[in-house]
Design a protein around this motif. Structure first.
Motif, PDB file in Angstrom:
ATOM      1  N   LEU A   1       0.816  -1.223   0.000  1.00 59.72           N
ATOM      2  CA  LEU A   1       0.000   0.000   0.000  1.00 59.72           C
ATOM      3  C   LEU A   1       0.853   1.278   0.000  1.00 59.72           C
ATOM      4  N   PRO A   2       1.905   1.397   0.836  1.00 60.60           N
ATOM      5  CA  PRO A   2       2.747   2.599   0.727  1.00 60.60           C
ATOM      6  C   PRO A   2       3.428   2.722  -0.629  1.00 60.60           C
ATOM      7  N   ALA A   3       3.829   1.593  -1.214  1.00 59.65           N
ATOM      8  CA  ALA A   3       4.479   1.647  -2.531  1.00 59.65           C
ATOM      9  C   ALA A   3       3.509   2.106  -3.608  1.00 59.65           C
ATOM     10  N   ILE A   4       2.272   1.618  -3.554  1.00 61.12           N
ATOM     11  CA  ILE A   4       1.272   2.020  -4.542  1.00 61.12           C
ATOM     12  C   ILE A   4       0.914   3.495  -4.360  1.00 61.12           C
ATOM     13  N   ALA A   5       0.831   3.941  -3.105  1.00 62.33           N
ATOM     14  CA  ALA A   5       0.535   5.355  -2.850  1.00 62.33           C
ATOM     15  C   ALA A   5       1.686   6.257  -3.273  1.00 62.33           C
ATOM     16  N   ALA A   6       2.922   5.765  -3.160  1.00 61.69           N
ATOM     17  CA  ALA A   6       4.099   6.598  -3.424  1.00 61.69           C
ATOM     18  C   ALA A   6       4.183   7.045  -4.873  1.00 61.69           C
ATOM     19  N   ARG A   7       3.617   6.285  -5.799  1.00 66.59           N
ATOM     20  CA  ARG A   7       3.685   6.680  -7.214  1.00 66.59           C
ATOM     21  C   ARG A   7       2.922   7.973  -7.481  1.00 66.59           C
ATOM     22  N   HIS A   8       2.048   8.369  -6.557  1.00 62.89           N
ATOM     23  CA  HIS A   8       1.318   9.621  -6.716  1.00 62.89           C
ATOM     24  C   HIS A   8       2.067  10.809  -6.103  1.00 62.89           C
ATOM     25  N   TRP A   9       3.249  10.551  -5.513  1.00 57.57           N
ATOM     26  CA  TRP A   9       4.003  11.632  -4.869  1.00 57.57           C
ATOM     27  C   TRP A   9       5.378  11.836  -5.470  1.00 57.57           C
ATOM     28  N   ALA A  10       5.826  10.962  -6.342  1.00 56.11           N
ATOM     29  CA  ALA A  10       7.153  11.093  -6.944  1.00 56.11           C
ATOM     30  C   ALA A  10       7.167  10.388  -8.290  1.00 56.11           C
ATOM     31  N   ARG A  11       8.072  10.836  -9.163  1.00 55.93           N
ATOM     32  CA  ARG A  11       8.217  10.215 -10.479  1.00 55.93           C
ATOM     33  C   ARG A  11       9.466   9.350 -10.580  1.00 55.93           C
ATOM     34  N   GLN A  12      10.512   9.722  -9.888  1.00 54.48           N
ATOM     35  CA  GLN A  12      11.744   8.947  -9.915  1.00 54.48           C
ATOM     36  C   GLN A  12      11.656   7.778  -8.941  1.00 54.48           C
ATOM     37  N   VAL A  13      12.429   6.728  -9.236  1.00 52.47           N
ATOM     38  CA  VAL A  13      12.398   5.537  -8.390  1.00 52.47           C
ATOM     39  C   VAL A  13      12.855   5.867  -6.973  1.00 52.47           C
ATOM     40  N   SER A  14      13.911   6.640  -6.851  1.00 54.68           N
ATOM     41  CA  SER A  14      14.409   6.986  -5.515  1.00 54.68           C
ATOM     42  C   SER A  14      13.374   7.784  -4.734  1.00 54.68           C
ATOM     43  N   GLY A  15      12.707   8.729  -5.405  1.00 54.80           N
ATOM     44  CA  GLY A  15      11.668   9.499  -4.736  1.00 54.80           C
ATOM     45  C   GLY A  15      10.504   8.631  -4.304  1.00 54.80           C
ATOM     46  N   MET A  16      10.121   7.672  -5.139  1.00 50.90           N
ATOM     47  CA  MET A  16       9.055   6.750  -4.770  1.00 50.90           C
ATOM     48  C   MET A  16       9.454   5.913  -3.561  1.00 50.90           C
ATOM     49  N   ALA A  17      10.713   5.496  -3.503  1.00 50.12           N
ATOM     50  CA  ALA A  17      11.188   4.696  -2.369  1.00 50.12           C
ATOM     51  C   ALA A  17      11.135   5.505  -1.077  1.00 50.12           C
ATOM     52  N   TYR A  18      11.595   6.765  -1.126  1.00 46.14           N
ATOM     53  CA  TYR A  18      11.536   7.610   0.071  1.00 46.14           C
ATOM     54  C   TYR A  18      10.084   7.841   0.508  1.00 46.14           C
ATOM     55  N   ALA A  19       9.214   8.122  -0.443  1.00 47.17           N
ATOM     56  CA  ALA A  19       7.815   8.373  -0.109  1.00 47.17           C
ATOM     57  C   ALA A  19       7.161   7.131   0.485  1.00 47.17           C
ATOM     58  N   ALA A  20       7.461   5.961  -0.090  1.00 52.14           N
ATOM     59  CA  ALA A  20       6.877   4.715   0.416  1.00 52.14           C
ATOM     60  C   ALA A  20       7.319   4.441   1.846  1.00 52.14           C
ATOM     61  N   VAL A  21       8.599   4.661   2.125  1.00 51.06           N
ATOM     62  CA  VAL A  21       9.105   4.439   3.486  1.00 51.06           C
ATOM     63  C   VAL A  21       8.447   5.421   4.457  1.00 51.06           C
ATOM     64  N   GLY A  22       8.327   6.682   4.063  1.00 48.87           N
ATOM     65  CA  GLY A  22       7.688   7.663   4.932  1.00 48.87           C
ATOM     66  C   GLY A  22       6.236   7.312   5.232  1.00 48.87           C
ATOM     67  N   ILE A  23       5.508   6.878   4.214  1.00 48.61           N
ATOM     68  CA  ILE A  23       4.107   6.488   4.420  1.00 48.61           C
ATOM     69  C   ILE A  23       4.022   5.273   5.320  1.00 48.61           C
ATOM     70  N   ALA A  24       4.920   4.300   5.124  1.00 46.29           N
ATOM     71  CA  ALA A  24       4.897   3.095   5.952  1.00 46.29           C
ATOM     72  C   ALA A  24       5.219   3.409   7.412  1.00 46.29           C
ATOM     73  N   LEU A  25       6.193   4.295   7.645  1.00 46.52           N
ATOM     74  CA  LEU A  25       6.537   4.671   9.018  1.00 46.52           C
ATOM     75  C   LEU A  25       5.354   5.342   9.706  1.00 46.52           C
ATOM     76  N   ALA A  26       4.730   6.289   9.022  1.00 47.03           N
ATOM     77  CA  ALA A  26       3.572   6.977   9.601  1.00 47.03           C
ATOM     78  C   ALA A  26       2.417   6.012   9.833  1.00 47.03           C
ATOM     79  N   SER A  27       2.199   5.089   8.891  1.00 44.47           N
ATOM     80  CA  SER A  27       1.101   4.129   9.029  1.00 44.47           C
ATOM     81  C   SER A  27       1.346   3.186  10.203  1.00 44.47           C
ATOM     82  N   SER A  28       2.598   2.807  10.436  1.00 47.53           N
ATOM     83  CA  SER A  28       2.914   1.910  11.544  1.00 47.53           C
ATOM     84  C   SER A  28       2.598   2.566  12.883  1.00 47.53           C
ATOM     85  N   VAL A  29       3.043   3.811  13.057  1.00 48.58           N
ATOM     86  CA  VAL A  29       2.789   4.514  14.318  1.00 48.58           C
ATOM     87  C   VAL A  29       1.291   4.734  14.514  1.00 48.58           C
TER      88      VAL A  29
END
Length: 289
Positions: free
Chosen positions: A212-240
């Protein structure tokens, strides 16, 4: 605010352990999810989670609720499905998704049969599949941290060939990137990350934190690295947020985290700057003028 956001983690040790474990998983699993999305293999993680079921069920039948043996059994079964699908598809020239589906269905049938033969233990099996925050002990934390560290180390080495394999497989093969070998290693990492979370999230719910964070991340970044950072940030927030929801609303941990991640995905689809519905609507109105 202190009682709502901080007190649960300061007062209860099991919540702190679950938090640390989920944060460790959130650093590694969503990055794998990004590559699964880019490869159009978003359902692969779910297939591999189900593929581990016969190993988990057999270990439970033989040794009861022994976390190391359950993890080892699931690992063996998951790797057989993941690596076996890749090897068979390359040996026979067939499509890997078809081979993976066949092995997954066989594994799922075998797992259900083993559970029915063993009888009893339904509650424990449910905890394995859907998670229990009380099951996160020190060995589970070490396992999550070790898998996260291994995953990040391997991704650091495999980043370029994995990206090449996603966008230009022909060029990757021409440059000797060994895409097939890295692909099997990648599949093994997916299995490891799913299984490392079975005590906190369950093997099935862990897929949600990966995808789910990876699928959501494609709406916040275009580059692979940006998608990876966004996915990790979403996952961290979702965990807490998911752990807090689980504590205050008295719902299972795994589903709570997945529901929070799903909510972030819904917001991303609606308002994300990259192909979000509202930004696209605004651009269309601007062009119409």
């Amino acid at each position: 605010m202190h009682d709502l956001l901080i007190a649960p983690f300061t007062e209860f040790g099991f919540l702190r352990r679950a938090l640390v474990g989920c944060l460790a998983l959130s650093v590694s699993a969503p990055v794998l999810g990004v590559f699964l999305v880019l490869r159009r293999m978003s359902l692969t993680a779910d297939v591999l989670a189900h593929g581990a079921l016969p190993g988990v069920a057999l270990a439970f039948l033989l040794a009861g609720f022994s976390a190391p043996l359950l993890w080892f059994g699931g690992l063996v079964a998951g790797l057989l499905v993941a690596v076996g699908a890749g090897a068979l598809s390359r040996a026979t020239g067939g499509r890997e998704d078809a081979t993976l589906a066949a092995l997954y269905l066989l594994a799922l049938g075998a797992g259900v049969a083993i559970i029915s033969i063993g009888g009893g233990g339904g509650a424990d099996i449910t905890h394995i599949l859907f998670g229990s925050v009380l099951g996160v002990d020190d060995p589970a934390l070490l396992l999550m941290a070790g898998v996260a560290t291994l995953t990040l180390a391997v991704l650091a080495l495999a980043w370029r060939p994995l990206v090449l394999e996603c966008f230009d497989p022909s060029f990757a093969a021409a440059t000797g990137a060994r895409g097939g070998a890295w692909h099997m290693v990648f599949q093994a990492l997916v299995v490891l990350n799913v299984l490392s979370a079975f005590q906190a999230l369950g093997t099935l719910m862990a897929v949600g934190l990966m995808m789910l964070p990876a699928i959501a991340a494609r709406h916040w970044a275009r580059q692979v690295s940006g998608m990876a950072y966004a996915a990790v940030g979403i996952a961290l927030a979702s965990s807490v947020a998911g752990l807090l929801l689980s504590y205050h609303a008295d719902v299972p941990t795994g589903p709570a985290i997945v529901l929070i991640a799903g909510g972030v995905w819904a917001v991303s689809v609606l308002a994300g700057p990259v192909d979000g519905l509202l930004p696209r609507l605004v651009r269309r109105r601007h062009l119409a003028r």
